[in-house]
Write a protein that holds these residues in place. Structure first.
Motif, PDB file in Angstrom:
ATOM      1  N   PRO A 148       0.816  -1.229   0.000  1.00  7.56           N
ATOM      2  CA  PRO A 148       0.000   0.000   0.000  1.00  7.56           C
ATOM      3  C   PRO A 148       0.847   1.275   0.000  1.00  7.56           C
ATOM      4  O   PRO A 148       0.435   2.288  -0.575  1.00  7.56           O
ATOM      5  CB  PRO A 148      -0.837  -0.122   1.269  1.00  7.56           C
ATOM      6  N   MET A 149       2.017   1.235   0.652  1.00 13.32           N
ATOM      7  CA  MET A 149       2.903   2.405   0.619  1.00 13.32           C
ATOM      8  C   MET A 149       3.359   2.683  -0.810  1.00 13.32           C
ATOM      9  O   MET A 149       3.378   3.840  -1.262  1.00 13.32           O
ATOM     10  CB  MET A 149       4.127   2.158   1.515  1.00 13.32           C
ATOM     11  N   ALA A 150       3.734   1.624  -1.532  1.00 14.10           N
ATOM     12  CA  ALA A 150       4.189   1.787  -2.914  1.00 14.10           C
ATOM     13  C   ALA A 150       3.054   2.252  -3.816  1.00 14.10           C
ATOM     14  O   ALA A 150       3.268   3.070  -4.723  1.00 14.10           O
ATOM     15  CB  ALA A 150       4.765   0.471  -3.427  1.00 14.10           C
ATOM     16  N   ALA A 151       1.842   1.753  -3.580  1.00 10.97           N
ATOM     17  CA  ALA A 151       0.689   2.165  -4.379  1.00 10.97           C
ATOM     18  C   ALA A 151       0.407   3.657  -4.184  1.00 10.97           C
ATOM     19  O   ALA A 151       0.147   4.388  -5.160  1.00 10.97           O
ATOM     20  CB  ALA A 151      -0.538   1.337  -4.001  1.00 10.97           C
ATOM     21  N   LEU A 152       0.453   4.117  -2.936  1.00 11.34           N
ATOM     22  CA  LEU A 152       0.218   5.529  -2.650  1.00 11.34           C
ATOM     23  C   LEU A 152       1.312   6.398  -3.267  1.00 11.34           C
ATOM     24  O   LEU A 152       1.030   7.449  -3.861  1.00 11.34           O
ATOM     25  CB  LEU A 152       0.159   5.746  -1.137  1.00 11.34           C
ATOM     26  N   TYR A 153       2.558   5.954  -3.152  1.00 11.57           N
ATOM     27  CA  TYR A 153       3.689   6.702  -3.714  1.00 11.57           C
ATOM     28  C   TYR A 153       3.544   6.841  -5.238  1.00 11.57           C
ATOM     29  O   TYR A 153       3.718   7.935  -5.790  1.00 11.57           O
ATOM     30  CB  TYR A 153       4.986   5.973  -3.359  1.00 11.57           C
ATOM     31  N   ALA A 154       3.215   5.750  -5.909  1.00 10.17           N
ATOM     32  CA  ALA A 154       3.046   5.788  -7.363  1.00 10.17           C
ATOM     33  C   ALA A 154       1.864   6.679  -7.751  1.00 10.17           C
ATOM     34  O   ALA A 154       1.947   7.456  -8.712  1.00 10.17           O
ATOM     35  CB  ALA A 154       2.848   4.371  -7.903  1.00 10.17           C
TER      36      ALA A 154
ATOM     37  N   THR B 296       9.591   0.760 -19.410  1.00 13.59           N
ATOM     38  CA  THR B 296       8.430   1.640 -19.210  1.00 13.59           C
ATOM     39  C   THR B 296       8.531   2.923 -20.028  1.00 13.59           C
ATOM     40  O   THR B 296       7.512   3.519 -20.371  1.00 13.59           O
ATOM     41  CB  THR B 296       8.277   2.027 -17.732  1.00 13.59           C
ATOM     42  N   GLN B 297       9.756   3.381 -20.302  1.00 12.43           N
ATOM     43  CA  GLN B 297       9.998   4.638 -21.030  1.00 12.43           C
ATOM     44  C   GLN B 297       9.330   5.831 -20.337  1.00 12.43           C
ATOM     45  O   GLN B 297       8.903   6.789 -20.982  1.00 12.43           O
ATOM     46  CB  GLN B 297       9.529   4.527 -22.482  1.00 12.43           C
ATOM     47  N   LEU B 298       9.261   5.759 -19.018  1.00 11.70           N
ATOM     48  CA  LEU B 298       8.724   6.842 -18.203  1.00 11.70           C
ATOM     49  C   LEU B 298       9.876   7.655 -17.623  1.00 11.70           C
ATOM     50  O   LEU B 298      11.017   7.193 -17.601  1.00 11.70           O
ATOM     51  CB  LEU B 298       7.878   6.272 -17.060  1.00 11.70           C
ATOM     52  N   PRO B 299       9.607   8.872 -17.104  1.00  8.01           N
ATOM     53  CA  PRO B 299      10.626   9.586 -16.321  1.00  8.01           C
ATOM     54  C   PRO B 299      11.084   8.708 -15.158  1.00  8.01           C
ATOM     55  O   PRO B 299      10.332   7.866 -14.663  1.00  8.01           O
ATOM     56  CB  PRO B 299       9.880  10.837 -15.833  1.00  8.01           C
ATOM     57  N   PHE B 300      12.326   8.910 -14.697  1.00  7.19           N
ATOM     58  CA  PHE B 300      12.949   7.945 -13.786  1.00  7.19           C
ATOM     59  C   PHE B 300      12.175   7.747 -12.488  1.00  7.19           C
ATOM     60  O   PHE B 300      12.100   6.629 -11.969  1.00  7.19           O
ATOM     61  CB  PHE B 300      14.405   8.326 -13.500  1.00  7.19           C
ATOM     62  N   LEU B 301      11.569   8.806 -11.929  1.00  3.79           N
ATOM     63  CA  LEU B 301      10.820   8.627 -10.688  1.00  3.79           C
ATOM     64  C   LEU B 301       9.589   7.754 -10.898  1.00  3.79           C
ATOM     65  O   LEU B 301       9.306   6.839 -10.120  1.00  3.79           O
ATOM     66  CB  LEU B 301      10.414   9.987 -10.109  1.00  3.79           C
ATOM     67  N   GLN B 302       8.834   8.032 -11.965  1.00  6.23           N
ATOM     68  CA  GLN B 302       7.633   7.250 -12.242  1.00  6.23           C
ATOM     69  C   GLN B 302       7.954   5.807 -12.622  1.00  6.23           C
ATOM     70  O   GLN B 302       7.256   4.873 -12.209  1.00  6.23           O
ATOM     71  CB  GLN B 302       6.812   7.894 -13.360  1.00  6.23           C
TER      72      GLN B 302
ATOM     73  N   VAL C 262       0.620   9.266  -6.146  1.00 10.41           N
ATOM     74  CA  VAL C 262       0.982  10.679  -5.967  1.00 10.41           C
ATOM     75  C   VAL C 262       1.879  11.160  -7.104  1.00 10.41           C
ATOM     76  O   VAL C 262       1.669  12.239  -7.668  1.00 10.41           O
ATOM     77  CB  VAL C 262       1.678  10.885  -4.601  1.00 10.41           C
ATOM     78  N   LEU C 263       2.875  10.357  -7.474  1.00  7.77           N
ATOM     79  CA  LEU C 263       3.790  10.753  -8.547  1.00  7.77           C
ATOM     80  C   LEU C 263       3.074  10.896  -9.880  1.00  7.77           C
ATOM     81  O   LEU C 263       3.261  11.881 -10.604  1.00  7.77           O
ATOM     82  CB  LEU C 263       4.914   9.725  -8.686  1.00  7.77           C
ATOM     83  N   PHE C 264       2.248   9.922 -10.227  1.00  7.64           N
ATOM     84  CA  PHE C 264       1.553   9.964 -11.512  1.00  7.64           C
ATOM     85  C   PHE C 264       0.537  11.101 -11.539  1.00  7.64           C
ATOM     86  O   PHE C 264       0.357  11.762 -12.567  1.00  7.64           O
ATOM     87  CB  PHE C 264       0.866   8.626 -11.799  1.00  7.64           C
ATOM     88  N   SER C 265      -0.122  11.355 -10.403  1.00 11.17           N
ATOM     89  CA  SER C 265      -1.099  12.441 -10.342  1.00 11.17           C
ATOM     90  C   SER C 265      -0.423  13.803 -10.443  1.00 11.17           C
ATOM     91  O   SER C 265      -0.896  14.698 -11.161  1.00 11.17           O
ATOM     92  CB  SER C 265      -1.905  12.364  -9.038  1.00 11.17           C
ATOM     93  N   TYR C 266       0.709  13.957  -9.757  1.00 10.34           N
ATOM     94  CA  TYR C 266       1.418  15.241  -9.750  1.00 10.34           C
ATOM     95  C   TYR C 266       1.965  15.578 -11.134  1.00 10.34           C
ATOM     96  O   TYR C 266       1.900  16.720 -11.587  1.00 10.34           O
ATOM     97  CB  TYR C 266       2.554  15.194  -8.731  1.00 10.34           C
ATOM     98  N   GLU C 267       2.516  14.591 -11.803  1.00 10.33           N
ATOM     99  CA  GLU C 267       3.112  14.821 -13.115  1.00 10.33           C
ATOM    100  C   GLU C 267       2.090  14.736 -14.244  1.00 10.33           C
ATOM    101  O   GLU C 267       2.391  15.128 -15.373  1.00 10.33           O
ATOM    102  CB  GLU C 267       4.225  13.792 -13.368  1.00 10.33           C
ATOM    103  N   GLY C 268       0.909  14.219 -13.939  1.00  8.79           N
ATOM    104  CA  GLY C 268      -0.098  14.045 -14.984  1.00  8.79           C
ATOM    105  C   GLY C 268       0.271  12.979 -15.990  1.00  8.79           C
ATOM    106  O   GLY C 268      -0.163  13.020 -17.151  1.00  8.79           O
TER     107      GLY C 268
ATOM    108  N   ALA D 162      10.532   3.995 -11.684  1.00 10.30           N
ATOM    109  CA  ALA D 162      10.939   3.275 -10.476  1.00 10.30           C
ATOM    110  C   ALA D 162       9.727   2.959  -9.600  1.00 10.30           C
ATOM    111  O   ALA D 162       9.615   1.847  -9.071  1.00 10.30           O
ATOM    112  CB  ALA D 162      11.953   4.102  -9.697  1.00 10.30           C
ATOM    113  N   ALA D 163       8.820   3.920  -9.443  1.00 10.13           N
ATOM    114  CA  ALA D 163       7.640   3.713  -8.612  1.00 10.13           C
ATOM    115  C   ALA D 163       6.724   2.639  -9.194  1.00 10.13           C
ATOM    116  O   ALA D 163       6.176   1.797  -8.473  1.00 10.13           O
ATOM    117  CB  ALA D 163       6.869   5.023  -8.463  1.00 10.13           C
TER     118      ALA D 163
END
Length: 292
Positions: free
Chosen positions: A44-50, A177-183, A52-58, A185-186
């Motif tokens: 659940p911690m990882a789900a919340l972290y991901a 994934t070809q996503l930005p590094f934070l997203q 937040v990151l995806f929502s913040y970056e859109g 990894a999450a």
């Protein structure tokens, strides 16, 4: 400073504490139960972290193919075996030695990465990896080969091999994934933790429900282990999305420094004279991989 460096240091610090709490839990809970404690509340911690990151970056959640999920499953299973083997090491030798033997993963990851994952290293980077591995060896076997049993040696190397495969598959999945590094990894972290938790939960529900009951009796310790594992994994997964596994894991050997402090201060285990030489060589190896 390259961003992978502070993420690696954070990961090493949190992992040293996670291992310490796992050692404490291992006195009351069996090996697979201690392994599950690493993952179960981290999901659940990882789900919340991901989220937040995806929502913040859109960012949109990627649609991945079967190759990605195969890498996730392989990484998840490898880490389960690696963690279980390291918990066994805690019972065979002292805390610092157990962790030290498992840290053979850096040189194993360097070899496997070059041979199987198209991740060659420069000459300076190889020097750093080898020096770091020699340092870990000196600290793990301070009195030489005659004072270590072959079962301990084999379990330590097997743990290092499984950890190496884990990190190599994690990096492969992150790159897919070809996503930005934070997203990236999450996203990978969430899937790996979810698969690990489901595998262990199903196994223990069928084969050892008493282990789950034992974990329920240690809620605070389970939470601390999961939290340290979650934060440490953020560091490892993010660093490995930015840099090759061998370099990340070689710098990550500074975990041994944190481990020795915990070993001496918390578990009251005596440290050897060779520890000073080992720490000095780890520092040299870390400097070489940073410069590389």
């Amino acid at each position: 400073m390259s961003l992978w460096i502070p993420f690696t240091v954070m990961a090493a610090f949190m992992q040293s504490w996670r291992n310490a709490f796992q050692k404490r839990l291992s006195t009351d809970v069996d090996t697979l139960g201690v392994t599950l404690a690493r993952f179960i509340l981290a999901v659940p911690m990882a789900a919340l972290y991901a989220f937040v990151l995806f929502s913040y970056e859109g960012s949109a959640v990627p649609q991945m193919n079967a190759k990605f999920y195969l890498a996730i499953v392989l990484a998840a299973i490898s880490q389960i075996f690696a963690t279980a083997l390291m918990v066994k090491l805690f019972r065979l030798r002292n805390y610092a030695m157990g962790v030290g033997l498992a840290k053979s993963e850096a040189v194993i990851a360097a070899v496997l990465g070059a041979l199987l994952f198209a991740a060659p290293l420069s000459a300076m980077a190889w020097c750093g990896v080898i020096i770091g591995s020699i340092a870990v060896w000196l600290m793990s076997v301070p009195k030489g080969m005659r004072n270590i049993s072959w079962p301990t040696m084999l379990i330590g190397l097997a743990s290092g091999l499984c950890f190496a495969f884990t990190t190599l598959w994690v990096r492969e999945a992150s790159l897919m994934t070809q996503l930005p590094f934070l997203q990236s990894a999450a996203y990978v972290l969430f899937w790996v933790l979810l698969v690990q938790t489901l595998i262990l939960l199903l196994w223990l529900l069928v084969r050892s429900p008493q282990t789950l009951r034992a974990l329920c009796l240690k809620p605070k310790l389970v939470f601390i282990i999961s939290f340290c594992s979650f934060v440490g994994s953020i560091g490892w997964f993010t660093a490995m999305s930015l840099e090759t596994v061998a370099l990340v894991k070689t710098l990550g050997q500074i975990e041994i420094f944190f481990t020795l402090l915990i070993s001496a201060k918390w578990f009251k285990e005596r440290l050897q004279r060779s520890d000073k030489w080992g720490l000095g060589l780890i520092l040299v190896g870390a400097v070489l991989v940073i410069l590389a």
